[in-house]
Design a protein around this motif. Structure first.
Motif, PDB file in Angstrom:
ATOM      1  N   ASP A 235      35.066  48.377  53.221  1.00 35.19           N
ATOM      2  CA  ASP A 235      36.069  47.373  53.538  1.00 35.19           C
ATOM      3  C   ASP A 235      35.672  46.011  52.966  1.00 35.19           C
ATOM      4  OD1 ASP A 235      38.509  46.653  54.792  1.00 35.19           O
ATOM      5  OD2 ASP A 235      37.388  45.702  56.397  1.00 35.19           O
ATOM      6  N   ILE A 236      34.394  45.678  53.070  1.00 35.96           N
ATOM      7  CA  ILE A 236      33.912  44.397  52.538  1.00 35.96           C
ATOM      8  C   ILE A 236      34.046  44.354  51.021  1.00 35.96           C
ATOM      9  CG2 ILE A 236      31.873  42.936  52.268  1.00 35.96           C
ATOM     10  CD1 ILE A 236      30.948  43.947  55.023  1.00 35.96           C
ATOM     11  N   TRP A 237      33.606  45.419  50.347  1.00 36.31           N
ATOM     12  CA  TRP A 237      33.655  45.440  48.885  1.00 36.31           C
ATOM     13  C   TRP A 237      35.097  45.504  48.374  1.00 36.31           C
ATOM     14  CZ3 TRP A 237      30.181  43.660  45.914  1.00 36.31           C
ATOM     15  CH2 TRP A 237      28.824  43.777  46.225  1.00 36.31           C
ATOM     16  N   ALA A 238      35.982  46.158  49.118  1.00 42.10           N
ATOM     17  CA  ALA A 238      37.391  46.190  48.718  1.00 42.10           C
ATOM     18  C   ALA A 238      37.975  44.785  48.745  1.00 42.10           C
ATOM     19  CB  ALA A 238      38.177  47.117  49.638  1.00 42.10           C
ATOM     20  N   TYR A 239      37.571  43.999  49.738  1.00 40.94           N
ATOM     21  CA  TYR A 239      38.041  42.615  49.823  1.00 40.94           C
ATOM     22  C   TYR A 239      37.485  41.777  48.671  1.00 40.94           C
ATOM     23  CZ  TYR A 239      38.528  37.826  51.532  1.00 40.94           C
ATOM     24  OH  TYR A 239      38.813  36.489  51.643  1.00 40.94           O
ATOM     25  N   ILE A 240      36.176  41.913  48.418  1.00 44.90           N
ATOM     26  CA  ILE A 240      35.537  41.123  47.356  1.00 44.90           C
ATOM     27  C   ILE A 240      36.108  41.490  45.991  1.00 44.90           C
ATOM     28  CG2 ILE A 240      33.355  40.669  46.172  1.00 44.90           C
ATOM     29  CD1 ILE A 240      31.933  41.041  48.847  1.00 44.90           C
ATOM     30  N   CYS A 241      36.184  42.774  45.702  1.00 46.67           N
ATOM     31  CA  CYS A 241      36.713  43.210  44.400  1.00 46.67           C
ATOM     32  C   CYS A 241      38.192  42.879  44.264  1.00 46.67           C
ATOM     33  CB  CYS A 241      36.497  44.715  44.215  1.00 46.67           C
ATOM     34  SG  CYS A 241      34.758  45.215  44.136  1.00 46.67           S
ATOM     35  N   GLY A 242      38.923  42.944  45.370  1.00 49.99           N
ATOM     36  CA  GLY A 242      40.353  42.664  45.316  1.00 49.99           C
ATOM     37  C   GLY A 242      40.645  41.210  44.972  1.00 49.99           C
ATOM     38  N   ILE A 243      39.925  40.275  45.624  1.00 46.66           N
ATOM     39  CA  ILE A 243      40.187  38.858  45.342  1.00 46.66           C
ATOM     40  C   ILE A 243      39.572  38.427  44.019  1.00 46.66           C
ATOM     41  CG2 ILE A 243      40.316  38.296  47.793  1.00 46.66           C
ATOM     42  CD1 ILE A 243      37.514  37.116  47.587  1.00 46.66           C
ATOM     43  N   THR A 244      38.624  39.209  43.487  1.00 50.21           N
ATOM     44  CA  THR A 244      37.958  38.836  42.239  1.00 50.21           C
ATOM     45  C   THR A 244      38.764  39.264  41.018  1.00 50.21           C
ATOM     46  OG1 THR A 244      35.793  39.021  43.311  1.00 50.21           O
ATOM     47  CG2 THR A 244      35.832  39.009  40.902  1.00 50.21           C
ATOM     48  N   PHE A 245      39.137  40.538  40.955  1.00 48.35           N
ATOM     49  CA  PHE A 245      39.880  40.997  39.775  1.00 48.35           C
ATOM     50  C   PHE A 245      41.014  41.955  40.133  1.00 48.35           C
ATOM     51  CE2 PHE A 245      35.787  43.193  40.238  1.00 48.35           C
ATOM     52  CZ  PHE A 245      36.190  44.483  40.513  1.00 48.35           C
ATOM     53  N   GLY A 246      41.491  41.893  41.373  1.00 50.12           N
ATOM     54  CA  GLY A 246      42.607  42.746  41.769  1.00 50.12           C
ATOM     55  C   GLY A 246      43.931  42.259  41.206  1.00 50.12           C
ATOM     56  N   ARG A 247      44.699  43.137  40.633  1.00 50.28           N
ATOM     57  CA  ARG A 247      45.987  42.797  40.041  1.00 50.28           C
ATOM     58  C   ARG A 247      47.103  43.769  40.457  1.00 50.28           C
ATOM     59  NH1 ARG A 247      43.221  39.187  39.408  1.00 50.28           N
ATOM     60  NH2 ARG A 247      42.743  37.918  37.571  1.00 50.28           N
ATOM     61  N   THR A 248      46.775  45.066  40.514  1.00 46.49           N
ATOM     62  CA  THR A 248      47.787  46.104  40.727  1.00 46.49           C
ATOM     63  C   THR A 248      47.866  46.486  42.201  1.00 46.49           C
ATOM     64  OG1 THR A 248      47.209  46.973  38.539  1.00 46.49           O
ATOM     65  CG2 THR A 248      48.606  48.341  39.953  1.00 46.49           C
ATOM     66  N   GLN A 249      49.046  46.392  42.778  1.00 44.33           N
ATOM     67  CA  GLN A 249      49.218  46.745  44.187  1.00 44.33           C
ATOM     68  C   GLN A 249      48.974  48.240  44.392  1.00 44.33           C
ATOM     69  OE1 GLN A 249      53.195  46.475  45.902  1.00 44.33           O
ATOM     70  NE2 GLN A 249      52.352  45.591  47.760  1.00 44.33           N
ATOM     71  N   LEU A 250      48.258  48.578  45.455  1.00 45.32           N
ATOM     72  CA  LEU A 250      47.899  49.969  45.719  1.00 45.32           C
ATOM     73  C   LEU A 250      48.964  50.693  46.517  1.00 45.32           C
ATOM     74  CD1 LEU A 250      45.772  52.276  45.658  1.00 45.32           C
ATOM     75  CD2 LEU A 250      44.826  51.310  47.773  1.00 45.32           C
ATOM     76  N   ILE A 251      49.411  50.093  47.626  1.00 50.47           N
ATOM     77  CA  ILE A 251      50.359  50.756  48.518  1.00 50.47           C
ATOM     78  C   ILE A 251      51.191  49.692  49.211  1.00 50.47           C
ATOM     79  CG2 ILE A 251      48.741  50.811  50.466  1.00 50.47           C
ATOM     80  CD1 ILE A 251      49.889  53.565  51.190  1.00 50.47           C
ATOM     81  N   LYS A 252      52.464  49.982  49.415  1.00 51.69           N
ATOM     82  CA  LYS A 252      53.359  48.981  49.985  1.00 51.69           C
ATOM     83  C   LYS A 252      53.060  48.697  51.448  1.00 51.69           C
ATOM     84  CE  LYS A 252      57.221  49.829  46.827  1.00 51.69           C
ATOM     85  NZ  LYS A 252      58.645  50.221  46.701  1.00 51.69           N
ATOM     86  N   LEU A 253      52.474  49.649  52.157  1.00 49.48           N
ATOM     87  CA  LEU A 253      52.152  49.428  53.563  1.00 49.48           C
ATOM     88  C   LEU A 253      51.146  48.298  53.746  1.00 49.48           C
ATOM     89  CD1 LEU A 253      51.919  53.067  54.985  1.00 49.48           C
ATOM     90  CD2 LEU A 253      53.577  51.304  55.609  1.00 49.48           C
ATOM     91  N   SER A 254      50.262  48.115  52.759  1.00 46.43           N
ATOM     92  CA  SER A 254      49.292  47.026  52.781  1.00 46.43           C
ATOM     93  C   SER A 254      49.398  46.274  51.458  1.00 46.43           C
ATOM     94  CB  SER A 254      47.871  47.568  52.986  1.00 46.43           C
ATOM     95  OG  SER A 254      47.737  48.187  54.243  1.00 46.43           O
TER      96      SER A 254
END
Length: 459
Positions: A235-254
Protein backbone atom coordinates in the motif's frame (compact mmCIF):
# COMPACT_ATOMS: atom_id res chain seq x y z
CA UNK A 1 -5.36 63.80 -13.87
CA UNK A 2 -4.10 60.65 -12.18
CA UNK A 3 -5.65 57.33 -13.07
CA UNK A 4 -7.83 55.75 -10.38
CA UNK A 5 -6.43 52.89 -8.31
CA UNK A 6 -7.69 49.54 -9.52
CA UNK A 7 -9.87 47.52 -7.18
CA UNK A 8 -7.65 44.54 -6.17
CA UNK A 9 -10.29 42.27 -4.74
CA UNK A 10 -12.88 42.44 -7.49
CA UNK A 11 -10.62 43.06 -10.49
CA UNK A 12 -12.90 45.96 -11.58
CA UNK A 13 -11.98 49.51 -12.66
CA UNK A 14 -14.25 51.97 -10.94
CA UNK A 15 -15.55 54.91 -13.01
CA UNK A 16 -14.79 58.42 -11.84
CA UNK A 17 -17.62 60.47 -10.35
CA UNK A 18 -16.91 63.77 -8.54
CA UNK A 19 -13.29 62.77 -8.19
CA UNK A 20 -14.16 59.54 -6.37
CA UNK A 21 -14.14 55.94 -7.60
CA UNK A 22 -17.65 54.52 -7.89
CA UNK A 23 -18.03 51.03 -6.43
CA UNK A 24 -19.40 48.63 -9.08
CA UNK A 25 -22.68 46.87 -8.43
CA UNK A 26 -21.05 43.39 -8.85
CA UNK A 27 -18.83 44.18 -5.90
CA UNK A 28 -21.88 44.81 -3.77
CA UNK A 29 -23.37 41.45 -4.70
CA UNK A 30 -20.12 39.67 -3.85
CA UNK A 31 -19.98 41.40 -0.50
CA UNK A 32 -23.49 40.30 0.30
CA UNK A 33 -22.63 36.70 -0.59
CA UNK A 34 -19.70 36.67 1.79
CA UNK A 35 -21.90 37.91 4.58
CA UNK A 36 -20.12 41.28 5.08
CA UNK A 37 -22.17 44.40 5.51
CA UNK A 38 -22.24 46.87 2.58
CA UNK A 39 -21.03 49.70 4.79
CA UNK A 40 -18.19 47.70 6.33
CA UNK A 41 -14.87 49.58 6.15
CA UNK A 42 -12.36 48.55 3.49
CA UNK A 43 -8.58 48.68 3.58
CA UNK A 44 -6.60 50.62 1.05
CA UNK A 45 -6.67 47.68 -1.40
CA UNK A 46 -10.45 47.54 -1.32
CA UNK A 47 -10.65 44.38 0.80
CA UNK A 48 -13.69 44.41 3.04
CA UNK A 49 -12.78 43.83 6.67
CA UNK A 50 -14.81 41.29 8.63
CA UNK A 51 -16.56 42.34 11.77
CA UNK A 52 -14.82 41.42 15.01
CA UNK A 53 -17.57 39.10 16.18
CA UNK A 54 -17.59 36.96 13.00
CA UNK A 55 -15.84 33.55 13.47
CA UNK A 56 -12.88 32.89 11.23
CA UNK A 57 -13.14 29.78 9.07
CA UNK A 58 -10.29 27.25 9.29
CA UNK A 59 -8.03 27.35 6.26
CA UNK A 60 -7.43 24.27 4.10
CA UNK A 61 -3.80 24.24 5.19
CA UNK A 62 -4.76 24.15 8.86
CA UNK A 63 -7.25 21.35 8.24
CA UNK A 64 -4.69 19.29 6.36
CA UNK A 65 -2.10 19.93 9.07
CA UNK A 66 -4.50 18.85 11.81
CA UNK A 67 -5.49 15.72 9.87
CA UNK A 68 -1.85 14.85 9.21
CA UNK A 69 -0.94 15.19 12.90
CA UNK A 70 -3.90 13.06 13.97
CA UNK A 71 -3.12 10.36 11.40
CA UNK A 72 0.54 10.31 12.41
CA UNK A 73 -0.19 10.00 16.11
CA UNK A 74 -2.66 7.16 15.63
CA UNK A 75 -0.38 5.43 13.14
CA UNK A 76 2.36 5.35 15.77
CA UNK A 77 -0.14 4.12 18.37
CA UNK A 78 -1.28 1.26 16.10
CA UNK A 79 2.31 0.32 15.29
CA UNK A 80 3.14 0.28 19.00
CA UNK A 81 0.14 -1.91 19.86
CA UNK A 82 0.91 -4.30 17.00
CA UNK A 83 4.59 -4.82 17.80
CA UNK A 84 3.94 -4.79 21.55
CA UNK A 85 1.38 -7.57 21.19
CA UNK A 86 3.57 -9.55 18.81
CA UNK A 87 6.58 -9.46 21.14
CA UNK A 88 4.48 -10.10 24.26
CA UNK A 89 3.18 -13.42 22.94
CA UNK A 90 0.65 -15.16 20.74
CA UNK A 91 -2.17 -14.84 23.26
CA UNK A 92 -2.01 -11.04 22.98
CA UNK A 93 -2.11 -11.19 19.20
CA UNK A 94 -5.19 -13.43 19.47
CA UNK A 95 -6.82 -10.75 21.61
CA UNK A 96 -5.93 -8.06 19.05
CA UNK A 97 -7.32 -10.10 16.14
CA UNK A 98 -10.48 -10.77 18.15
CA UNK A 99 -10.96 -7.05 18.82
CA UNK A 100 -10.38 -6.25 15.13
CA UNK A 101 -13.01 -8.68 13.88
CA UNK A 102 -15.59 -7.52 16.44
CA UNK A 103 -15.08 -3.83 15.54
CA UNK A 104 -15.10 -4.62 11.81
CA UNK A 105 -18.32 -6.63 12.16
CA UNK A 106 -19.92 -3.74 14.05
CA UNK A 107 -18.94 -1.27 11.32
CA UNK A 108 -20.19 -3.40 8.43
CA UNK A 109 -23.50 -4.07 10.16
CA UNK A 110 -23.94 -0.38 10.98
CA UNK A 111 -23.77 0.87 7.37
CA UNK A 112 -26.99 -0.84 6.32
CA UNK A 113 -29.90 1.58 6.24
CA UNK A 114 -32.36 0.98 9.07
CA UNK A 115 -35.82 2.50 8.52
CA UNK A 116 -37.00 4.52 11.49
CA UNK A 117 -40.17 2.45 11.85
CA UNK A 118 -38.10 -0.75 12.00
CA UNK A 119 -35.70 0.34 14.75
CA UNK A 120 -38.14 -0.66 17.45
CA UNK A 121 -38.27 -4.28 16.29
CA UNK A 122 -37.32 -6.77 18.94
CA UNK A 123 -34.14 -8.82 18.64
CA UNK A 124 -32.89 -6.97 15.51
CA UNK A 125 -29.53 -5.94 17.01
CA UNK A 126 -29.52 -8.71 19.59
CA UNK A 127 -29.66 -11.40 16.91
CA UNK A 128 -26.78 -9.77 15.00
CA UNK A 129 -24.52 -10.05 18.04
CA UNK A 130 -25.86 -13.50 18.90
CA UNK A 131 -24.90 -14.85 15.48
CA UNK A 132 -21.48 -13.21 15.83
CA UNK A 133 -20.92 -14.89 19.20
CA UNK A 134 -22.10 -18.27 17.90
CA UNK A 135 -19.86 -18.08 14.83
CA UNK A 136 -16.83 -17.05 16.89
CA UNK A 137 -17.50 -19.88 19.35
CA UNK A 138 -17.50 -22.38 16.50
CA UNK A 139 -14.34 -21.13 14.79
CA UNK A 140 -12.37 -20.52 17.97
CA UNK A 141 -13.34 -23.95 19.25
CA UNK A 142 -12.21 -25.55 16.00
CA UNK A 143 -8.81 -23.88 16.27
CA UNK A 144 -8.28 -24.67 19.95
CA UNK A 145 -9.30 -28.31 19.56
CA UNK A 146 -7.08 -28.75 16.49
CA UNK A 147 -3.93 -27.17 17.93
CA UNK A 148 -4.29 -28.15 21.59
CA UNK A 149 -5.72 -31.68 21.46
CA UNK A 150 -3.06 -32.85 23.90
CA UNK A 151 -4.53 -30.51 26.54
CA UNK A 152 -8.25 -30.50 25.77
CA UNK A 153 -8.74 -34.25 25.32
CA UNK A 154 -7.23 -35.23 28.67
CA UNK A 155 -9.33 -32.78 30.71
CA UNK A 156 -12.50 -34.28 32.15
CA UNK A 157 -14.41 -30.98 32.03
CA UNK A 158 -13.34 -29.90 28.54
CA UNK A 159 -13.53 -33.33 26.90
CA UNK A 160 -17.34 -33.34 26.36
CA UNK A 161 -17.20 -29.85 24.82
CA UNK A 162 -14.38 -30.89 22.51
CA UNK A 163 -16.03 -34.16 21.49
CA UNK A 164 -19.40 -32.56 20.73
CA UNK A 165 -18.18 -29.11 19.71
CA UNK A 166 -19.75 -29.06 16.25
CA UNK A 167 -23.11 -30.33 17.50
CA UNK A 168 -23.15 -27.70 20.25
CA UNK A 169 -22.28 -24.97 17.72
CA UNK A 170 -25.01 -26.15 15.36
CA UNK A 171 -27.63 -26.13 18.11
CA UNK A 172 -26.60 -22.63 19.17
CA UNK A 173 -27.10 -21.45 15.59
CA UNK A 174 -30.48 -23.22 15.38
CA UNK A 175 -31.62 -21.40 18.53
CA UNK A 176 -30.78 -18.07 16.89
CA UNK A 177 -32.56 -19.15 13.70
CA UNK A 178 -35.70 -20.06 15.63
CA UNK A 179 -35.67 -16.72 17.44
CA UNK A 180 -35.28 -14.92 14.12
CA UNK A 181 -38.27 -16.68 12.59
CA UNK A 182 -40.27 -16.07 15.74
CA UNK A 183 -39.47 -12.36 15.66
CA UNK A 184 -40.79 -11.79 12.10
CA UNK A 185 -43.50 -9.14 12.05
CA UNK A 186 -46.06 -8.26 9.42
CA UNK A 187 -44.98 -5.26 7.38
CA UNK A 188 -41.27 -5.67 8.20
CA UNK A 189 -40.48 -8.93 6.38
CA UNK A 190 -38.30 -7.36 3.70
CA UNK A 191 -36.24 -5.40 6.20
CA UNK A 192 -35.80 -8.34 8.58
CA UNK A 193 -34.74 -10.78 5.87
CA UNK A 194 -32.36 -8.15 4.46
CA UNK A 195 -30.80 -7.80 7.90
CA UNK A 196 -30.53 -11.59 8.21
CA UNK A 197 -28.73 -11.83 4.85
CA UNK A 198 -26.53 -8.80 5.59
CA UNK A 199 -25.47 -10.30 8.94
CA UNK A 200 -24.45 -13.57 7.31
CA UNK A 201 -22.52 -11.76 4.60
CA UNK A 202 -20.60 -9.85 7.28
CA UNK A 203 -19.87 -13.12 9.10
CA UNK A 204 -18.57 -14.67 5.88
CA UNK A 205 -16.37 -11.73 4.91
CA UNK A 206 -14.99 -10.93 8.38
CA UNK A 207 -15.29 -13.73 10.94
CA UNK A 208 -14.78 -16.61 8.50
CA UNK A 209 -11.57 -15.10 7.09
CA UNK A 210 -10.35 -13.92 10.50
CA UNK A 211 -10.53 -17.55 11.62
CA UNK A 212 -7.77 -18.44 9.17
CA UNK A 213 -5.69 -15.47 10.29
CA UNK A 214 -5.94 -16.93 13.79
CA UNK A 215 -4.77 -20.31 12.49
CA UNK A 216 -1.78 -18.61 10.87
CA UNK A 217 -0.81 -17.39 14.33
CA UNK A 218 -0.92 -20.93 15.73
CA UNK A 219 1.20 -22.23 12.86
CA UNK A 220 3.92 -19.70 13.62
CA UNK A 221 4.22 -15.95 14.04
CA UNK A 222 5.91 -15.60 10.65
CA UNK A 223 2.77 -16.77 8.83
CA UNK A 224 0.86 -13.95 10.49
CA UNK A 225 3.45 -11.17 10.43
CA UNK A 226 4.65 -11.64 6.85
CA UNK A 227 1.24 -11.35 5.12
CA UNK A 228 0.30 -8.32 7.23
CA UNK A 229 3.63 -6.60 6.47
CA UNK A 230 3.40 -7.33 2.74
CA UNK A 231 -0.04 -5.73 2.44
CA UNK A 232 1.03 -2.62 4.37
CA UNK A 233 4.26 -2.30 2.39
CA UNK A 234 2.46 -2.73 -0.92
CA UNK A 235 0.00 0.00 0.00
CA UNK A 236 2.85 2.39 0.84
CA UNK A 237 4.78 1.67 -2.36
CA UNK A 238 1.61 1.94 -4.47
CA UNK A 239 1.13 5.44 -3.08
CA UNK A 240 4.76 6.45 -3.64
CA UNK A 241 4.95 5.03 -7.17
CA UNK A 242 1.53 6.42 -8.03
CA UNK A 243 2.33 10.03 -7.11
CA UNK A 244 5.81 9.76 -8.66
CA UNK A 245 5.11 8.42 -12.15
CA UNK A 246 1.48 7.27 -12.15
CA UNK A 247 -0.45 8.27 -15.26
CA UNK A 248 -2.89 5.50 -16.26
CA UNK A 249 -6.00 4.93 -14.16
CA UNK A 250 -6.27 1.34 -12.91
CA UNK A 251 -9.92 0.96 -11.90
CA UNK A 252 -12.88 3.31 -11.72
CA UNK A 253 -13.81 2.23 -8.20
CA UNK A 254 -10.59 3.86 -6.96
CA UNK A 255 -9.81 6.78 -9.30
CA UNK A 256 -6.48 7.53 -7.61
CA UNK A 257 -5.08 4.04 -8.27
CA UNK A 258 -2.76 3.87 -11.29
CA UNK A 259 -1.32 1.02 -13.33
CA UNK A 260 2.22 2.37 -12.80
CA UNK A 261 1.74 2.46 -9.04
CA UNK A 262 0.20 -1.02 -9.09
CA UNK A 263 3.14 -2.59 -10.96
CA UNK A 264 5.82 -0.56 -9.17
CA UNK A 265 4.46 -1.59 -5.78
CA UNK A 266 4.57 -5.25 -6.86
CA UNK A 267 8.30 -5.05 -7.66
CA UNK A 268 9.25 -3.24 -4.45
CA UNK A 269 7.04 -5.52 -2.32
CA UNK A 270 8.90 -8.60 -3.61
CA UNK A 271 12.25 -7.06 -2.69
CA UNK A 272 10.94 -6.18 0.77
CA UNK A 273 9.51 -9.68 1.28
CA UNK A 274 12.82 -11.38 0.48
CA UNK A 275 14.71 -9.15 2.91
CA UNK A 276 12.19 -9.47 5.74
CA UNK A 277 11.93 -13.26 5.32
CA UNK A 278 15.70 -13.59 5.51
CA UNK A 279 15.61 -11.81 8.88
CA UNK A 280 12.62 -13.62 10.42
CA UNK A 281 13.87 -17.11 9.50
CA UNK A 282 16.75 -16.70 11.95
CA UNK A 283 14.47 -16.64 15.02
CA UNK A 284 12.59 -19.70 16.23
CA UNK A 285 10.05 -17.46 17.95
CA UNK A 286 8.73 -16.61 14.49
CA UNK A 287 9.06 -19.95 12.69
CA UNK A 288 7.95 -22.37 15.43
CA UNK A 289 4.29 -23.39 15.82
CA UNK A 290 2.65 -22.43 19.08
CA UNK A 291 3.14 -25.09 21.74
CA UNK A 292 3.07 -22.71 24.71
CA UNK A 293 0.64 -19.78 24.84
CA UNK A 294 2.74 -18.27 27.63
CA UNK A 295 5.79 -17.88 25.38
CA UNK A 296 7.03 -14.46 24.27
CA UNK A 297 9.95 -12.97 22.39
CA UNK A 298 12.25 -13.24 25.42
CA UNK A 299 11.39 -16.81 26.44
CA UNK A 300 11.29 -17.97 22.82
CA UNK A 301 10.01 -21.24 21.37
CA UNK A 302 11.74 -24.51 20.55
CA UNK A 303 10.94 -26.81 17.65
CA UNK A 304 12.39 -28.67 14.71
CA UNK A 305 12.31 -26.08 11.92
CA UNK A 306 10.12 -26.71 8.93
CA UNK A 307 12.30 -27.82 5.96
CA UNK A 308 11.14 -24.71 4.11
CA UNK A 309 13.42 -22.64 6.35
CA UNK A 310 16.52 -24.82 5.86
CA UNK A 311 18.88 -23.71 3.03
CA UNK A 312 18.98 -26.04 0.06
CA UNK A 313 21.44 -26.14 -2.84
CA UNK A 314 19.87 -25.88 -6.29
CA UNK A 315 21.67 -26.44 -9.57
CA UNK A 316 21.05 -23.65 -12.05
CA UNK A 317 19.72 -25.32 -15.22
CA UNK A 318 20.33 -22.39 -17.57
CA UNK A 319 24.12 -22.18 -16.90
CA UNK A 320 26.12 -24.46 -19.24
CA UNK A 321 28.66 -26.67 -17.37
CA UNK A 322 31.50 -25.30 -19.50
CA UNK A 323 30.91 -21.77 -18.21
CA UNK A 324 33.03 -22.19 -15.12
CA UNK A 325 33.32 -18.45 -14.57
CA UNK A 326 29.66 -18.35 -13.54
CA UNK A 327 28.16 -20.00 -10.42
CA UNK A 328 26.63 -23.37 -11.18
CA UNK A 329 24.57 -23.70 -8.00
CA UNK A 330 22.46 -21.52 -5.74
CA UNK A 331 22.05 -22.14 -2.01
CA UNK A 332 18.89 -20.63 -0.62
CA UNK A 333 16.02 -21.55 1.70
CA UNK A 334 12.89 -22.66 -0.20
CA UNK A 335 10.96 -20.02 1.75
CA UNK A 336 12.63 -17.36 -0.39
CA UNK A 337 10.79 -18.75 -3.40
CA UNK A 338 7.50 -19.00 -1.55
CA UNK A 339 7.71 -15.39 -0.42
CA UNK A 340 7.64 -14.29 -4.05
CA UNK A 341 4.22 -15.92 -4.36
CA UNK A 342 3.04 -14.24 -1.15
CA UNK A 343 4.30 -10.85 -2.37
CA UNK A 344 2.65 -11.32 -5.76
CA UNK A 345 -0.72 -12.11 -4.19
CA UNK A 346 -0.39 -9.17 -1.77
CA UNK A 347 0.36 -6.86 -4.71
CA UNK A 348 -1.94 -8.09 -7.48
CA UNK A 349 -4.90 -9.78 -5.76
CA UNK A 350 -5.24 -8.46 -2.19
CA UNK A 351 -5.86 -4.86 -3.38
CA UNK A 352 -9.10 -6.10 -4.91
CA UNK A 353 -10.33 -6.58 -1.37
CA UNK A 354 -9.93 -2.83 -1.03
CA UNK A 355 -11.69 -2.25 -4.36
CA UNK A 356 -14.55 -4.44 -3.14
CA UNK A 357 -14.79 -2.31 0.02
CA UNK A 358 -14.74 0.87 -2.10
CA UNK A 359 -17.65 -0.42 -4.16
CA UNK A 360 -19.53 -1.28 -0.97
CA UNK A 361 -18.99 2.23 0.40
CA UNK A 362 -20.13 3.79 -2.86
CA UNK A 363 -23.28 1.69 -2.71
CA UNK A 364 -24.20 3.21 0.65
CA UNK A 365 -22.76 6.66 -0.26
CA UNK A 366 -20.31 6.79 2.64
CA UNK A 367 -16.67 7.83 2.75
CA UNK A 368 -15.49 5.45 5.50
CA UNK A 369 -16.93 2.44 7.29
CA UNK A 370 -16.69 4.32 10.57
CA UNK A 371 -14.50 6.48 12.77
CA UNK A 372 -13.00 3.82 15.03
CA UNK A 373 -9.47 5.07 14.30
CA UNK A 374 -9.15 8.89 14.39
CA UNK A 375 -7.67 10.18 11.16
CA UNK A 376 -7.90 6.78 9.45
CA UNK A 377 -11.63 6.10 9.30
CA UNK A 378 -12.97 2.73 10.39
CA UNK A 379 -11.21 -0.50 11.27
CA UNK A 380 -12.65 -2.13 8.15
CA UNK A 381 -11.01 0.55 5.99
CA UNK A 382 -7.62 -0.63 7.26
CA UNK A 383 -8.39 -4.36 7.14
CA UNK A 384 -10.17 -4.71 3.80
CA UNK A 385 -7.09 -6.24 2.12
CA UNK A 386 -5.79 -8.06 5.20
CA UNK A 387 -8.71 -10.49 5.48
CA UNK A 388 -8.31 -11.98 2.01
CA UNK A 389 -4.51 -11.99 2.36
CA UNK A 390 -4.71 -13.94 5.62
CA UNK A 391 -7.12 -16.44 4.06
CA UNK A 392 -4.76 -16.98 1.11
CA UNK A 393 -1.76 -17.40 3.44
CA UNK A 394 -3.45 -20.21 5.34
CA UNK A 395 -4.58 -22.05 2.20
CA UNK A 396 -1.16 -21.72 0.57
CA UNK A 397 0.63 -22.83 3.72
CA UNK A 398 -1.54 -25.91 4.14
CA UNK A 399 -1.20 -26.80 0.44
CA UNK A 400 2.52 -26.34 -0.20
CA UNK A 401 4.43 -25.79 3.05
CA UNK A 402 2.87 -27.62 6.01
CA UNK A 403 4.51 -30.89 7.03
CA UNK A 404 1.86 -33.54 7.62
CA UNK A 405 2.94 -35.89 10.35
CA UNK A 406 1.44 -37.61 13.35
CA UNK A 407 1.17 -35.48 16.45
CA UNK A 408 0.55 -36.25 20.10
CA UNK A 409 -2.80 -34.49 19.86
CA UNK A 410 -3.75 -36.46 16.75
CA UNK A 411 -2.92 -39.80 18.38
CA UNK A 412 -4.87 -38.85 21.50
CA UNK A 413 -7.84 -37.80 19.39
CA UNK A 414 -7.93 -41.15 17.59
CA UNK A 415 -7.53 -43.07 20.84
CA UNK A 416 -10.13 -41.14 22.82
CA UNK A 417 -12.75 -40.90 20.10
CA UNK A 418 -12.16 -44.19 18.29
CA UNK A 419 -11.41 -46.72 21.05
CA UNK A 420 -13.25 -47.95 24.11
CA UNK A 421 -11.68 -47.91 27.58
CA UNK A 422 -10.30 -51.47 27.37
CA UNK A 423 -8.64 -50.72 24.03
CA UNK A 424 -7.14 -47.50 25.41
CA UNK A 425 -5.66 -49.52 28.29
CA UNK A 426 -4.09 -51.90 25.79
CA UNK A 427 -2.58 -48.98 23.88
CA UNK A 428 -1.10 -47.56 27.09
CA UNK A 429 0.32 -50.95 28.06
CA UNK A 430 1.87 -51.39 24.62
CA UNK A 431 3.45 -47.93 24.69
CA UNK A 432 4.91 -48.53 28.16
CA UNK A 433 6.39 -51.85 27.03
CA UNK A 434 7.93 -50.10 24.04
CA UNK A 435 9.52 -47.38 26.21
CA UNK A 436 10.84 -49.97 28.68
CA UNK A 437 12.36 -51.93 25.80
CA UNK A 438 14.03 -48.79 24.52
CA UNK A 439 15.48 -48.08 27.94
CA UNK A 440 13.45 -44.89 28.37
CA UNK A 441 11.45 -46.15 31.36
CA UNK A 442 12.28 -48.22 34.44
CA UNK A 443 10.75 -51.76 34.27
CA UNK A 444 9.18 -51.07 37.68
CA UNK A 445 6.91 -48.55 35.98
CA UNK A 446 5.51 -51.33 33.78
CA UNK A 447 4.97 -53.60 36.77
CA UNK A 448 3.23 -50.82 38.68
CA UNK A 449 0.95 -49.93 35.77
CA UNK A 450 0.06 -53.54 35.01
CA UNK A 451 -0.84 -54.21 38.64
CA UNK A 452 -2.98 -51.08 38.95
CA UNK A 453 -4.64 -51.65 35.60
CA UNK A 454 -5.66 -55.17 36.59
CA UNK A 455 -7.02 -53.99 39.96
CA UNK A 456 -8.91 -51.16 38.31
CA UNK A 457 -10.49 -53.48 35.74
CA UNK A 458 -11.64 -55.89 38.46
CA UNK A 459 -13.24 -53.03 40.37
Amino acid sequence: MAKPRSNVQFQHRGSMSNGKARRPSSSMSNISETGSEPDAPADRNGVIAKSEGEPKSQSDYEKKKETFITRTIWTLIMIGIFFGGMFAGHIYMIMIVTAIQIISFKEVIAISNVPSRARSLRFTKTLNWYFLGTTMYFFYGESVIYYFKHIILIDRVLLPFATHHRFISFMLYVIGFVFFVGSLQQGHFKFQFSQFAWTHMALLIIVFQAHFIMNNLFEGMIWFFLPVSLVITNDIWAYICGITFGRTQLIKLSPKKTVEGFVGAWIFTMFFGVILTNILMRYKYFICPVNDLGANLWTGLECTPNPVFIPHTYRLPFIPPTWTHLPQTLTVAPMQFHILVFATFASLIAPFGGFFASGLKRTFKIKDFGDSIPGHGGMTDRMDCQFIMGFFSFVYYQSFIAVNKASVGGVLEMAVQGLNNEEVVEVVRGLVKYLVGQGRLDPKVLEYLQGNMVKRSRI
